[in-house]
Design a protein around this motif. Structure first.
Motif, PDB file in Angstrom:
ATOM      1  N   GLY A  45       0.164  -1.362  -0.198  1.00  0.00           N
ATOM      2  CA  GLY A  45       0.175   0.212  -0.028  1.00  0.00           C
ATOM      3  C   GLY A  45       0.856   1.403  -0.090  1.00  0.00           C
ATOM      4  N   GLY A  46       2.186   1.119  -0.431  1.00  0.00           N
ATOM      5  CA  GLY A  46       3.341   2.454  -0.147  1.00  0.00           C
ATOM      6  C   GLY A  46       3.109   3.225   1.580  1.00  0.00           C
ATOM      7  N   ARG A  48       2.195   6.415   3.954  1.00  0.00           N
ATOM      8  CA  ARG A  48       1.027   7.898   4.415  1.00  0.00           C
ATOM      9  C   ARG A  48       1.718   7.937   5.483  1.00  0.00           C
ATOM     10  NH1 ARG A  48      -0.819   2.696   4.565  1.00  0.00           N
ATOM     11  NH2 ARG A  48      -1.648   2.063   6.722  1.00  0.00           N
ATOM     12  N   LYS A  51       1.556   5.517   9.105  1.00  0.00           N
ATOM     13  CA  LYS A  51       2.737   4.284   9.015  1.00  0.00           C
ATOM     14  C   LYS A  51       4.146   4.279   9.248  1.00  0.00           C
ATOM     15  CE  LYS A  51       2.588   0.716   5.178  1.00  0.00           C
ATOM     16  NZ  LYS A  51       1.828   0.040   4.362  1.00  0.00           N
ATOM     17  N   CYS A  72      10.247   4.712  -4.789  1.00  0.00           N
ATOM     18  CA  CYS A  72       9.578   4.186  -5.419  1.00  0.00           C
ATOM     19  C   CYS A  72       9.221   3.746  -6.698  1.00  0.00           C
ATOM     20  CB  CYS A  72       9.011   5.798  -6.301  1.00  0.00           C
ATOM     21  SG  CYS A  72       8.858   6.876  -4.839  1.00  0.00           S
ATOM     22  N   CYS A 129       6.531   7.467   9.328  1.00  0.00           N
ATOM     23  CA  CYS A 129       6.204   8.511   7.935  1.00  0.00           C
ATOM     24  C   CYS A 129       4.996   9.316   8.633  1.00  0.00           C
ATOM     25  CB  CYS A 129       5.450   7.836   6.697  1.00  0.00           C
ATOM     26  SG  CYS A 129       5.063   9.343   5.784  1.00  0.00           S
ATOM     27  N   THR A 152       3.681  12.075  -3.821  1.00  0.00           N
ATOM     28  CA  THR A 152       3.290  11.152  -3.478  1.00  0.00           C
ATOM     29  C   THR A 152       3.406  10.128  -2.667  1.00  0.00           C
ATOM     30  OG1 THR A 152       2.707  11.741  -5.702  1.00  0.00           O
ATOM     31  CG2 THR A 152       1.648   9.619  -5.272  1.00  0.00           C
ATOM     32  N   SER A 154       2.277   7.245  -1.118  1.00  0.00           N
ATOM     33  CA  SER A 154       1.396   5.737  -1.678  1.00  0.00           C
ATOM     34  C   SER A 154       2.421   5.426  -2.930  1.00  0.00           C
ATOM     35  CB  SER A 154       0.104   6.015  -2.411  1.00  0.00           C
ATOM     36  OG  SER A 154      -0.076   6.716  -3.361  1.00  0.00           O
ATOM     37  N   ASP A 157       6.905   2.725  -2.311  1.00  0.00           N
ATOM     38  CA  ASP A 157       6.650   0.940  -2.395  1.00  0.00           C
ATOM     39  C   ASP A 157       7.310  -0.140  -2.123  1.00  0.00           C
ATOM     40  OD1 ASP A 157       6.879   1.201  -4.687  1.00  0.00           O
ATOM     41  OD2 ASP A 157       5.291   0.606  -5.089  1.00  0.00           O
TER      42      ASP A 157
END
Length: 171
Positions: A45-46, A48, A51, A72, A129, A152, A154, A157
């Protein structure tokens, strides 16, 4: 009942799974493959806000450096953007951090109140994060913040770990 007490109570390998004496499979509590360095794993889910990534390990006996990167994806060509790269450099007693966006490395940050890693000793790094930044903790103590250079969250990952350490747990 067949077999001795020792045979009945010993773990058995059935269908490739190690079972304990209660018959339930023994499973690791992390979703990463085997913890071999260099390591590359997927962050479901990357990233956020809120997290946390946990890296636990043991520093090698005669270390030069080790690195932890959140990227990424895992592309090498073109290279994936690096949201944060943490590098412990033992010769200089530095814990440096940087990012690489669109192939360009940013300004390296290196100020720390103390160098937290000791050869042949275990460590715990937490990367929290938050909305504007990553907050880095080592062995439960906040060491520094690193403000996001990738918008971004998300898309962040992948975790990559390399260098002079053994991994014991990721979460």
């Amino acid at each position: 009942m067949a077999g001795t007490v020792a045979e009945r109570d010993a773990p058995k390998i059935e269908d490739g799974h190690l079972n304990n004496s209660l018959g339930s499979p023994v499973q690791a509590d992390v979703y990463f493959p085997r913890l071999i360095v260099p390591f590359c794993g997927h962050i479901k889910g990357g990233m956020r806000p809120g997290k946390k990534i946990l890296v636990m390990g043991i520093v090698d006996l005669n270390p030069e450096s080790f690195g932890i990167s959140l990227t990424c994806g895992e592309s090498e060509d073109p290279p994936a953007d690096v949201a944060i790269e943490l590098k412990a450099v033992f010769t200089e007693r530095q814990f440096v951090r940087n990012s690489c966006v669109a192939g360009e490395w940013g300004e390296e940050q290196s100020s720390i109140p103390y160098f937290p890693f000791i050869p042949d000793q275990p460590f715990r790094v937490e990367i929290l994060c938050e909305h504007p930044r990553f907050r880095i903790f080592v062995d439960g103590h906040q060491l520094f913040d690193f403000y996001h250079r990738i918008e971004t969250l998300s898309a962040i990952d992948t975790i990559k770990i390399n260098g002079d350490l053994q991994l014991t747990k990721l979460g």
